[in-house]
Write a protein that holds these residues in place. Structure first.
Motif, PDB file in Angstrom:
ATOM      1  N   SER A   1       0.823  -1.206   0.000  1.00 41.04           N
ATOM      2  CA  SER A   1       0.000   0.000   0.000  1.00 41.04           C
ATOM      3  C   SER A   1       0.861   1.262   0.000  1.00 41.04           C
ATOM      4  CB  SER A   1      -0.910   0.013   1.231  1.00 41.04           C
ATOM      5  OG  SER A   1      -0.137   0.182   2.415  1.00 41.04           O
TER       6      SER A   1
ATOM      7  N   ASP B   1      -5.681   1.952   9.509  1.00 42.01           N
ATOM      8  CA  ASP B   1      -5.690   3.343   9.077  1.00 42.01           C
ATOM      9  C   ASP B   1      -4.520   4.114   9.683  1.00 42.01           C
ATOM     10  OD1 ASP B   1      -6.471   5.723   7.956  1.00 42.01           O
ATOM     11  OD2 ASP B   1      -8.003   6.149   9.459  1.00 42.01           O
ATOM     12  N   GLU B   2      -4.530   4.305  10.995  1.00 41.24           N
ATOM     13  CA  GLU B   2      -3.469   5.046  11.676  1.00 41.24           C
ATOM     14  C   GLU B   2      -2.858   4.212  12.801  1.00 41.24           C
ATOM     15  OE1 GLU B   2      -4.628   8.881  13.011  1.00 41.24           O
ATOM     16  OE2 GLU B   2      -5.302   9.558  11.039  1.00 41.24           O
TER      17      GLU B   2
ATOM     18  N   THR C   1      -3.560  -5.543   8.625  1.00 42.98           N
ATOM     19  CA  THR C   1      -4.336  -5.267   7.409  1.00 42.98           C
ATOM     20  C   THR C   1      -4.501  -6.589   6.670  1.00 42.98           C
ATOM     21  OG1 THR C   1      -3.613  -2.965   7.154  1.00 42.98           O
ATOM     22  CG2 THR C   1      -4.325  -4.108   5.171  1.00 42.98           C
TER      23      THR C   1
ATOM     24  N   THR D   1      -6.031   2.289  14.582  1.00 40.90           N
ATOM     25  CA  THR D   1      -7.428   2.346  14.150  1.00 40.90           C
ATOM     26  C   THR D   1      -7.539   1.718  12.768  1.00 40.90           C
ATOM     27  OG1 THR D   1      -7.114   4.548  13.181  1.00 40.90           O
ATOM     28  CG2 THR D   1      -7.908   4.448  15.472  1.00 40.90           C
ATOM     29  N   TYR D   2      -8.767   1.402  12.387  1.00 39.85           N
ATOM     30  CA  TYR D   2      -9.034   0.821  11.071  1.00 39.85           C
ATOM     31  C   TYR D   2      -9.874   1.782  10.231  1.00 39.85           C
ATOM     32  CZ  TYR D   2      -7.593  -3.638  13.163  1.00 39.85           C
ATOM     33  OH  TYR D   2      -6.892  -4.644  13.787  1.00 39.85           O
ATOM     34  N   GLN D   3      -9.819   1.607   8.936  1.00 40.07           N
ATOM     35  CA  GLN D   3     -10.670   2.406   8.054  1.00 40.07           C
ATOM     36  C   GLN D   3     -12.142   2.127   8.337  1.00 40.07           C
ATOM     37  OE1 GLN D   3      -9.483   1.860   3.958  1.00 40.07           O
ATOM     38  NE2 GLN D   3      -7.434   2.687   4.310  1.00 40.07           N
ATOM     39  N   LYS D   4     -12.424   0.884   8.754  1.00 42.62           N
ATOM     40  CA  LYS D   4     -13.774   0.513   9.168  1.00 42.62           C
ATOM     41  C   LYS D   4     -13.660  -0.450  10.332  1.00 42.62           C
ATOM     42  CE  LYS D   4     -18.162  -1.384   7.524  1.00 42.62           C
ATOM     43  NZ  LYS D   4     -18.895  -1.956   6.351  1.00 42.62           N
TER      44      LYS D   4
ATOM     45  N   THR E   1      -8.580  -2.951   7.186  1.00 40.44           N
ATOM     46  CA  THR E   1      -7.428  -2.199   6.686  1.00 40.44           C
ATOM     47  C   THR E   1      -7.020  -1.219   7.775  1.00 40.44           C
ATOM     48  OG1 THR E   1      -8.216  -2.328   4.393  1.00 40.44           O
ATOM     49  CG2 THR E   1      -6.581  -0.622   4.911  1.00 40.44           C
TER      50      THR E   1
END
Length: 207
Positions: free
Chosen positions: A59, A149-150, A97, A179-182, A147
Protein backbone atom coordinates in the motif's frame (compact mmCIF):
# COMPACT_ATOMS: atom_id res chain seq x y z
CA UNK A 1 -30.16 -63.14 -25.24
CA UNK A 2 -27.55 -62.07 -27.79
CA UNK A 3 -27.44 -58.52 -29.10
CA UNK A 4 -27.57 -57.88 -32.81
CA UNK A 5 -24.56 -56.27 -34.51
CA UNK A 6 -26.44 -52.96 -34.95
CA UNK A 7 -27.24 -52.79 -31.24
CA UNK A 8 -23.66 -53.55 -30.35
CA UNK A 9 -22.46 -50.69 -32.57
CA UNK A 10 -24.91 -48.27 -30.92
CA UNK A 11 -23.71 -49.29 -27.44
CA UNK A 12 -20.08 -48.91 -28.52
CA UNK A 13 -20.76 -45.41 -29.88
CA UNK A 14 -22.55 -44.43 -26.64
CA UNK A 15 -19.64 -45.72 -24.56
CA UNK A 16 -17.13 -43.76 -26.66
CA UNK A 17 -19.23 -40.61 -26.30
CA UNK A 18 -19.40 -41.10 -22.52
CA UNK A 19 -15.63 -41.48 -22.31
CA UNK A 20 -15.12 -38.29 -24.34
CA UNK A 21 -17.59 -36.33 -22.17
CA UNK A 22 -16.00 -37.59 -18.93
CA UNK A 23 -12.50 -36.79 -20.22
CA UNK A 24 -13.63 -33.27 -21.15
CA UNK A 25 -15.18 -32.68 -17.72
CA UNK A 26 -12.06 -33.95 -15.93
CA UNK A 27 -9.90 -31.59 -18.00
CA UNK A 28 -12.16 -28.60 -17.25
CA UNK A 29 -12.19 -29.33 -13.51
CA UNK A 30 -8.56 -30.25 -12.89
CA UNK A 31 -6.55 -28.60 -15.65
CA UNK A 32 -8.24 -25.55 -17.14
CA UNK A 33 -9.18 -24.09 -13.73
CA UNK A 34 -9.70 -20.37 -13.48
CA UNK A 35 -8.57 -18.72 -16.69
CA UNK A 36 -7.90 -15.42 -14.94
CA UNK A 37 -4.23 -14.63 -14.45
CA UNK A 38 -2.95 -14.93 -10.90
CA UNK A 39 -1.56 -11.77 -9.33
CA UNK A 40 2.21 -11.43 -9.64
CA UNK A 41 4.28 -9.74 -6.94
CA UNK A 42 7.61 -8.05 -7.67
CA UNK A 43 10.25 -6.73 -5.28
CA UNK A 44 10.90 -3.06 -6.07
CA UNK A 45 13.34 -2.19 -3.28
CA UNK A 46 15.54 -4.01 -0.76
CA UNK A 47 17.54 -3.05 2.32
CA UNK A 48 19.96 -5.95 1.97
CA UNK A 49 21.86 -5.62 5.25
CA UNK A 50 18.61 -5.98 7.19
CA UNK A 51 16.64 -8.29 4.90
CA UNK A 52 13.77 -5.83 4.36
CA UNK A 53 12.00 -5.69 1.00
CA UNK A 54 9.29 -3.56 -0.58
CA UNK A 55 6.86 -5.17 -3.04
CA UNK A 56 5.04 -3.45 -5.88
CA UNK A 57 1.66 -4.39 -4.38
CA UNK A 58 2.32 -2.84 -0.96
CA UNK A 59 0.00 0.00 0.00
CA UNK A 60 0.98 3.65 -0.38
CA UNK A 61 0.95 4.01 3.41
CA UNK A 62 3.37 1.09 3.77
CA UNK A 63 5.64 2.42 0.99
CA UNK A 64 5.86 5.75 2.81
CA UNK A 65 6.93 4.02 6.05
CA UNK A 66 9.46 1.92 4.13
CA UNK A 67 11.10 5.03 2.67
CA UNK A 68 11.30 6.51 6.18
CA UNK A 69 12.90 3.29 7.41
CA UNK A 70 15.45 3.43 4.59
CA UNK A 71 16.45 6.92 5.71
CA UNK A 72 16.79 5.83 9.37
CA UNK A 73 18.96 2.83 8.50
CA UNK A 74 21.17 4.74 6.06
CA UNK A 75 22.42 7.10 8.78
CA UNK A 76 26.06 6.83 9.87
CA UNK A 77 24.80 5.93 13.34
CA UNK A 78 21.37 4.32 13.50
CA UNK A 79 19.00 5.76 16.10
CA UNK A 80 17.57 2.54 17.52
CA UNK A 81 14.55 4.17 19.12
CA UNK A 82 13.49 5.68 15.79
CA UNK A 83 14.27 2.32 14.16
CA UNK A 84 12.12 0.27 16.55
CA UNK A 85 9.26 2.77 16.35
CA UNK A 86 9.25 2.63 12.56
CA UNK A 87 9.30 -1.16 12.28
CA UNK A 88 6.56 -1.32 14.93
CA UNK A 89 4.39 0.89 12.72
CA UNK A 90 5.22 -1.19 9.66
CA UNK A 91 4.57 -4.49 11.41
CA UNK A 92 1.15 -3.39 12.69
CA UNK A 93 0.15 -1.93 9.32
CA UNK A 94 1.16 -5.08 7.45
CA UNK A 95 0.10 -7.75 9.95
CA UNK A 96 -3.31 -6.38 10.91
CA UNK A 97 -4.34 -5.27 7.41
CA UNK A 98 -5.99 -8.37 5.97
CA UNK A 99 -7.72 -6.77 2.98
CA UNK A 100 -4.60 -7.00 0.79
CA UNK A 101 -3.69 -10.59 1.69
CA UNK A 102 -4.17 -13.36 -0.90
CA UNK A 103 -4.91 -16.20 1.54
CA UNK A 104 -4.63 -17.29 5.19
CA UNK A 105 -0.99 -18.26 4.54
CA UNK A 106 -0.11 -14.77 3.27
CA UNK A 107 0.82 -13.50 6.74
CA UNK A 108 1.95 -9.89 6.95
CA UNK A 109 4.89 -8.58 8.95
CA UNK A 110 6.87 -11.82 8.84
CA UNK A 111 10.12 -10.14 7.78
CA UNK A 112 10.19 -8.28 11.10
CA UNK A 113 9.95 -11.48 13.18
CA UNK A 114 12.94 -13.18 14.84
CA UNK A 115 13.99 -16.36 13.01
CA UNK A 116 13.70 -18.39 16.21
CA UNK A 117 10.07 -17.36 16.63
CA UNK A 118 8.98 -17.29 12.98
CA UNK A 119 7.53 -20.80 12.64
CA UNK A 120 5.39 -20.44 15.74
CA UNK A 121 4.37 -16.91 14.71
CA UNK A 122 3.14 -18.04 11.29
CA UNK A 123 1.32 -21.07 12.67
CA UNK A 124 -0.44 -19.04 15.34
CA UNK A 125 -1.42 -16.30 12.86
CA UNK A 126 -2.88 -18.81 10.41
CA UNK A 127 -4.93 -20.38 13.19
CA UNK A 128 -6.23 -17.10 14.65
CA UNK A 129 -6.50 -13.71 12.93
CA UNK A 130 -5.80 -15.10 9.42
CA UNK A 131 -7.88 -18.25 9.84
CA UNK A 132 -10.93 -17.11 7.87
CA UNK A 133 -9.19 -15.07 5.15
CA UNK A 134 -10.58 -16.37 1.86
CA UNK A 135 -8.35 -17.07 -1.14
CA UNK A 136 -7.97 -14.07 -3.46
CA UNK A 137 -5.21 -15.18 -5.80
CA UNK A 138 -7.30 -14.11 -8.82
CA UNK A 139 -8.59 -10.88 -7.26
CA UNK A 140 -12.26 -11.95 -7.17
CA UNK A 141 -12.84 -12.13 -3.39
CA UNK A 142 -15.93 -10.37 -2.00
CA UNK A 143 -15.08 -10.84 1.70
CA UNK A 144 -14.88 -7.69 3.85
CA UNK A 145 -11.57 -7.54 5.71
CA UNK A 146 -9.85 -4.88 7.88
CA UNK A 147 -7.43 -2.20 6.69
CA UNK A 148 -5.30 -0.43 9.29
CA UNK A 149 -5.69 3.34 9.08
CA UNK A 150 -3.47 5.05 11.68
CA UNK A 151 -0.81 3.58 13.99
CA UNK A 152 0.12 5.28 17.25
CA UNK A 153 3.24 4.45 19.27
CA UNK A 154 2.30 4.98 22.92
CA UNK A 155 5.53 4.08 24.70
CA UNK A 156 8.99 2.65 24.08
CA UNK A 157 11.06 1.10 26.87
CA UNK A 158 14.46 -0.56 26.82
CA UNK A 159 14.33 -3.73 28.94
CA UNK A 160 16.29 -6.96 29.50
CA UNK A 161 14.79 -10.00 27.79
CA UNK A 162 15.62 -13.68 28.22
CA UNK A 163 13.86 -16.81 27.02
CA UNK A 164 15.40 -20.19 26.15
CA UNK A 165 18.31 -19.47 23.75
CA UNK A 166 17.54 -15.76 23.33
CA UNK A 167 18.91 -13.16 25.74
CA UNK A 168 19.24 -9.41 25.25
CA UNK A 169 19.98 -6.86 27.96
CA UNK A 170 18.94 -4.03 25.61
CA UNK A 171 15.66 -5.30 24.17
CA UNK A 172 12.78 -2.94 23.36
CA UNK A 173 9.15 -3.10 24.45
CA UNK A 174 6.80 -1.02 22.32
CA UNK A 175 3.23 -0.27 23.36
CA UNK A 176 1.16 0.50 20.27
CA UNK A 177 -2.47 1.08 19.27
CA UNK A 178 -4.16 1.61 15.94
CA UNK A 179 -7.43 2.35 14.15
CA UNK A 180 -9.03 0.82 11.07
CA UNK A 181 -10.67 2.41 8.05
CA UNK A 182 -13.77 0.51 9.17
CA UNK A 183 -14.34 -1.04 12.59
CA UNK A 184 -14.94 -4.77 12.06
CA UNK A 185 -14.16 -5.80 15.64
CA UNK A 186 -10.49 -6.66 15.23
CA UNK A 187 -7.67 -6.12 17.74
CA UNK A 188 -6.64 -2.48 18.25
CA UNK A 189 -3.62 -2.54 20.58
CA UNK A 190 -0.58 -4.69 21.38
CA UNK A 191 2.74 -4.90 23.19
CA UNK A 192 5.68 -5.74 20.93
CA UNK A 193 9.07 -6.93 22.19
CA UNK A 194 12.09 -6.61 19.90
CA UNK A 195 15.55 -8.09 20.47
CA UNK A 196 18.82 -7.68 18.61
CA UNK A 197 19.39 -10.30 15.90
CA UNK A 198 22.77 -9.38 14.50
CA UNK A 199 22.54 -5.71 13.53
CA UNK A 200 18.77 -5.74 13.12
CA UNK A 201 15.95 -5.58 15.66
CA UNK A 202 13.52 -8.49 15.44
CA UNK A 203 10.11 -9.10 16.95
CA UNK A 204 10.27 -11.90 19.52
CA UNK A 205 6.99 -11.42 21.42
CA UNK A 206 3.58 -10.17 20.29
CA UNK A 207 0.95 -9.80 22.99
Amino acid sequence: MKLKKGAKRIIAVIMILLVVVIAFLVYRIFFSGNTKKAKEVKVVSEIKEYGYVLNDNDSEAYKKLYKELEKILSADEVDEEKYVKKISEMFVLDFYTLSDKDAKTDVGGAMFVHQGALTNFLMKAENTIYKYVENDIYGTRKQELPTVDEVNIEKVEQVPYSYQDTADDSAYQVSVNWTYQKDLGYQEKAMLTFVHEGKKLSLIVLE
